[in-house]
Every structure is written in structure tokens, then in C-alpha cells.
Design a protein around this motif. Sequence first.
Motif, mmCIF file in Angstrom:
data_model
loop_
_atom_site.group_PDB
_atom_site.id
_atom_site.type_symbol
_atom_site.label_atom_id
_atom_site.label_comp_id
_atom_site.label_asym_id
_atom_site.label_seq_id
_atom_site.Cartn_x
_atom_site.Cartn_y
_atom_site.Cartn_z
ATOM 1 N N ALA A 54 0.976 -1.126 -0.027
ATOM 2 C CA ALA A 54 0.164 -0.095 -0.060
ATOM 3 C C ALA A 54 1.033 1.239 0.312
ATOM 4 C CB ALA A 54 -0.979 0.089 1.074
ATOM 5 N N MET A 55 2.227 0.978 0.475
ATOM 6 C CA MET A 55 2.924 2.216 0.141
ATOM 7 C C MET A 55 3.740 2.575 -0.966
ATOM 8 S SD MET A 55 5.058 1.718 4.111
ATOM 9 C CE MET A 55 6.374 3.083 3.672
ATOM 10 N N GLY A 56 3.360 1.562 -1.826
ATOM 11 C CA GLY A 56 3.916 1.654 -3.201
ATOM 12 C C GLY A 56 5.400 1.022 -3.148
ATOM 13 N N LEU A 57 5.710 0.065 -2.406
ATOM 14 C CA LEU A 57 6.682 -0.593 -2.315
ATOM 15 C C LEU A 57 6.724 -2.308 -2.522
ATOM 16 C CD1 LEU A 57 8.464 1.064 0.757
ATOM 17 C CD2 LEU A 57 8.920 1.561 -1.530
ATOM 18 N N ALA A 58 7.822 -2.989 -2.880
ATOM 19 C CA ALA A 58 7.527 -4.411 -3.095
ATOM 20 C C ALA A 58 8.607 -5.096 -2.181
ATOM 21 C CB ALA A 58 7.832 -4.548 -4.584
ATOM 22 N N LEU A 59 8.360 -6.026 -1.623
ATOM 23 C CA LEU A 59 9.589 -6.859 -0.978
ATOM 24 C C LEU A 59 10.485 -7.113 -1.800
ATOM 25 C CD1 LEU A 59 7.266 -9.096 1.287
ATOM 26 C CD2 LEU A 59 8.059 -6.870 1.894
ATOM 27 N N PRO A 60 11.843 -7.023 -1.479
ATOM 28 C CA PRO A 60 12.916 -7.507 -2.158
ATOM 29 C C PRO A 60 12.805 -8.992 -2.625
ATOM 30 C CG PRO A 60 13.595 -7.275 0.142
ATOM 31 C CD PRO A 60 11.906 -6.778 -0.078
ATOM 32 N N PRO A 61 13.295 -9.297 -3.777
ATOM 33 C CA PRO A 61 13.490 -10.694 -4.188
ATOM 34 C C PRO A 61 14.405 -11.616 -3.264
ATOM 35 C CG PRO A 61 14.534 -9.440 -5.719
ATOM 36 C CD PRO A 61 13.895 -8.590 -4.734
ATOM 37 N N LYS A 62 14.488 -11.758 -2.282
ATOM 38 C CA LYS A 62 15.322 -12.441 -1.036
ATOM 39 C C LYS A 62 14.516 -13.272 -0.276
ATOM 40 C CE LYS A 62 18.957 -8.959 -1.545
ATOM 41 N NZ LYS A 62 20.001 -8.256 -0.945
ATOM 42 N N ARG A 63 15.287 -14.101 0.403
ATOM 43 C CA ARG A 63 14.644 -14.704 1.596
ATOM 44 C C ARG A 63 14.585 -13.872 2.695
ATOM 45 N NH1 ARG A 63 14.190 -19.931 2.759
ATOM 46 N NH2 ARG A 63 14.049 -20.792 4.976
#
Length: 502
Positions: A54-63
Motif C-alpha cells: 500500500a506504500m507503493g513498495l515491493a518486498l525484495p526478491p530475497k529470503r
Amino acid sequence: MVASVSTVAYLGLEARAVEVQVQLIPGLPAFNVVGLADKAVAESRERVRGAIAAMGLALPPKRIVVNLSPADLPKEGSHFDLPIALALLAAMGVADAETIAGYVVVGELGLDGRVAPSAGVLLAAIHAGEIGKGLVCPAAQGSEAAWAGMVEVVAAPDLIGLVNHFKGHQLLPAAPPGEAEDAVFGPDLNQVRGQEVAKRALEIAAAGGHNMLMCGPPGAGKSLLASCLPGILPPLDPAEALEVSMVGSVAGTLNGGRLTRTRPFRSPHHSASMAALVGGGLKVKPGEVSLAHLGVLFLDELPEFQRAVLDSLRQPLETGTVSVARANAHVTFPARVQLVAAMNPCRCGHLGDPALACARAPRCAADYQAKVSGPLLDRIDLHVEVQPVSAADLILPPPVEGSAEVAARVAAARAIQTARYAEVAARTNAEADGEVLTAFSTPDEPGRKLLAQAAEAMRMSARGYTRVLRVARTIADLAGSRDVTRIHVAEALSYRRRAPTN
């Protein structure tokens, strides 16, 4: 890099420090939460994911690994959402880890990023003040947290607003100070017709914090008398109001962050389970006996409660606390209550009335009253027979003396007890014990002789003997007497239950 945020786990009315550690590890994308978390905490992954989106961010493609330390401490509740999200944002470089390190963080997240209320904010605020940190909490509970005293409170309406506050882009307003509600009372005693003995016993119970049992036919006014009790009890002082509010906070019943000066009055139905009455459940919560802390627990239709449920009250009534033992945790809640109970003399309720009594009397009454165990009855100081009210009593004008006049005498007696027990742990005569009771409640010589004779004739237990002394001390306080005399002992004995004869 490992980013960490401070939060708490609740065990009873104790807030235990928990550190939320988040690490981003190269590898296949995953989001794992470890550290003895329950299902609500495990589900926080999806709420955190949605709030960050909702903040316009995506989680990093990491573990992504979230560790809740210490790992052997059970973690329950949705208030871990916000600290997990902040620690993850700090690990991503979006939030400043050093700034966040100065706060204890609690709060539930919505998928749109809003910070929703969660139980236990007052306890978290007190814990934050003890360790010299500020508190981040939901905006709706900022005033509740402000009751903790000298603690910096950041009341966040949503996740993006909180991040902007820490960056200095948009400062959040200070949490408004909490409000204290005026005491709210129930019916007035002038609504009770007749029942002078019961009203006198109610006054003694209020003055000394004593347990009371009323036995009488249906419609005699037992429930009305019990509902009048809060109106003659003194309001909670600030320290007591904070204690009551802490229980309400962990139970999630504290509305709008407002502290109340009214003593709790809880009246559970007779179908209540043991967990509902003394606390427990899958997620251990305070029961009715704790929600009534420093107030009144009214049990109507006493024999209709399950016997095991009633017997679970024995320890709380004696110690003022209730301990709920589970395989992975032992939780203790305060339970300093004044028990007021009501019951009919028999199942049909009309024992002694030739026109209405059933054909099974007196066996009907013996079987019905035997549902309440003797050890529980021994813990009740005042036993009162409530007589039926006649039509002639109902048409009489209301009595001149109401709750206000009785409350004034109760307040004077409580003031005497406050001064007497200023140096000890007791608050009222009902809590006095050991050397304190001996020092202040020993009767004069005629009173001691009467008490000794009555103890033998009534087959009184040691507990019963002690409770008679406490009640006599309260009667003397109401009379303004420094000494406990024979007349005070005699009145106290008149309210004592006689042991059954063989």
C-alpha cells in the motif's frame, strides 16, 4: 544486515521484552517468521506484505527471515505486525534503524497500511517507560498510552505516516492526554423497600470489602441490593484506576483510552465456564474474577453454577490473584474482588411458605444448597437471609436514607482503614491478616469470651474465626470506635453461617 525493533509479549499483566530481528538473505524469495509464534503472528506476513504494498513498495526478491527473540517465549497477538513491518523497512533501507531503536513498537496492520488498535498498549507504555524508551502505538490508543506518565508516545494512524514522521517529512501530532471518566453508579438504595437487615449487611460489606451471600425467595430484591453496591463504594483512587485499566487494556476492553473511576461490577451468567470465570482459554485471557479486580463480582443463582467452576474461586478469594497454568506458560492475573452472591433457599424458591413450598421440603432445600461447597461458603463473611417483600412494604413511601448517606459512612470507615494500613500491604479490613489483624482487631475481654464461646458452639474453622474478627473490626469502624467490643463481635457473629450438625 540484521535490523531489529523492540516490542513486547504479554504474560498476564507483565510485558516481556521481545526483539524483532529481520534479515534479508540471498536465495529463493520466502518470508518466514520464527520464534514460537502463534497463528495470529504467523499470519502477520500477509498483513505486512499488504501494508508495504500500500506504500507503493515491493518486498525484495530475497529470503526474509523474521526472528522473535527470545525464541522460547510464546508470542501471541496481532500487535507484532507493526514492529515486523518497521524492522523489514529498516532492513530494506527505507526507515532509519537507529531512530527506531529508541522505541517500543506495538500495533496491528491493515492491508491498506492503517495501524489498527491492539490489546495491551497501556502495559507496553509502562514497560517502555521502565526501560527509558518511547512508544509507537496505534493512533486510536495514544491517549491510553499517555496514562503511563513520562513516556514519549508516537500515535501512528498508518504505516506511511509513521515512516514520514521518523524521516522528519511530516511529524505526527502529540497524543492527546487521557481522560478520566466520572464514577457512574447503579440504582439507589432508596429504591429498596424493607430489607433493613440486608441493607445493613450491604453497608458492612462495602465498608470492609467483605464477601456476602444473600439467600431468599424470588422477587425479594437480592439482585437489586447487589446492583446498589457500586453506589455506596468509594470511587477508585488514581493508583487503583490504573490497576483496573491495566486489566482492561490486556483484555481489550479499554475504550478510547479513558480511565474510569467506577469500580467494576461483573455479573456473569450461571452457564459461564471455568475459563470464562477465572481466565484461560487457547489464548490466555483474564476471566470475570480478574475483570472485576478491585470491584464486585456478583454471582446470581449461585447453586446453578457448575460446582467445579465455583470451587475454582477458592484460591482467588483467599490470595487476591489467579494463576492459569499451561504447558508453555504460567500466567498470573490480579483478582482482588468482593464476591456478592445470591441464591434461592431451594429450587422452587419458596421454602418456608406453606402456600407455595414444594412437597419435597426440606430435602429439596438440602439438595439445592449442597451444590455450593462448604469451603467456598466458609470464605463468605456475611450470610444474610432476605425475607419476602409484602404488598404493604411496596406501597410505603421510599426510605429517607439512600445511597448517598450510606456512602458517606462507608467512605469514613474506608478512610480509617487507609490510615490504619498505610504501612502494610492491606487496603481494607477484608485483606488484614496475621500480626496486622491481631494488632488492630483483637476484641476486648468480653468480646473475646463471646467469640470463644461462639467459635465452639458454631464449630467455626480457623478461617471463619479470622473472618469474624475482620467483620467485627469493620462494624467498629462504622461506629467510629477505636476498640472492638462485645457488641461488635455479636453483630459479626449474627452474619456467620452455622456449620451443619450431624
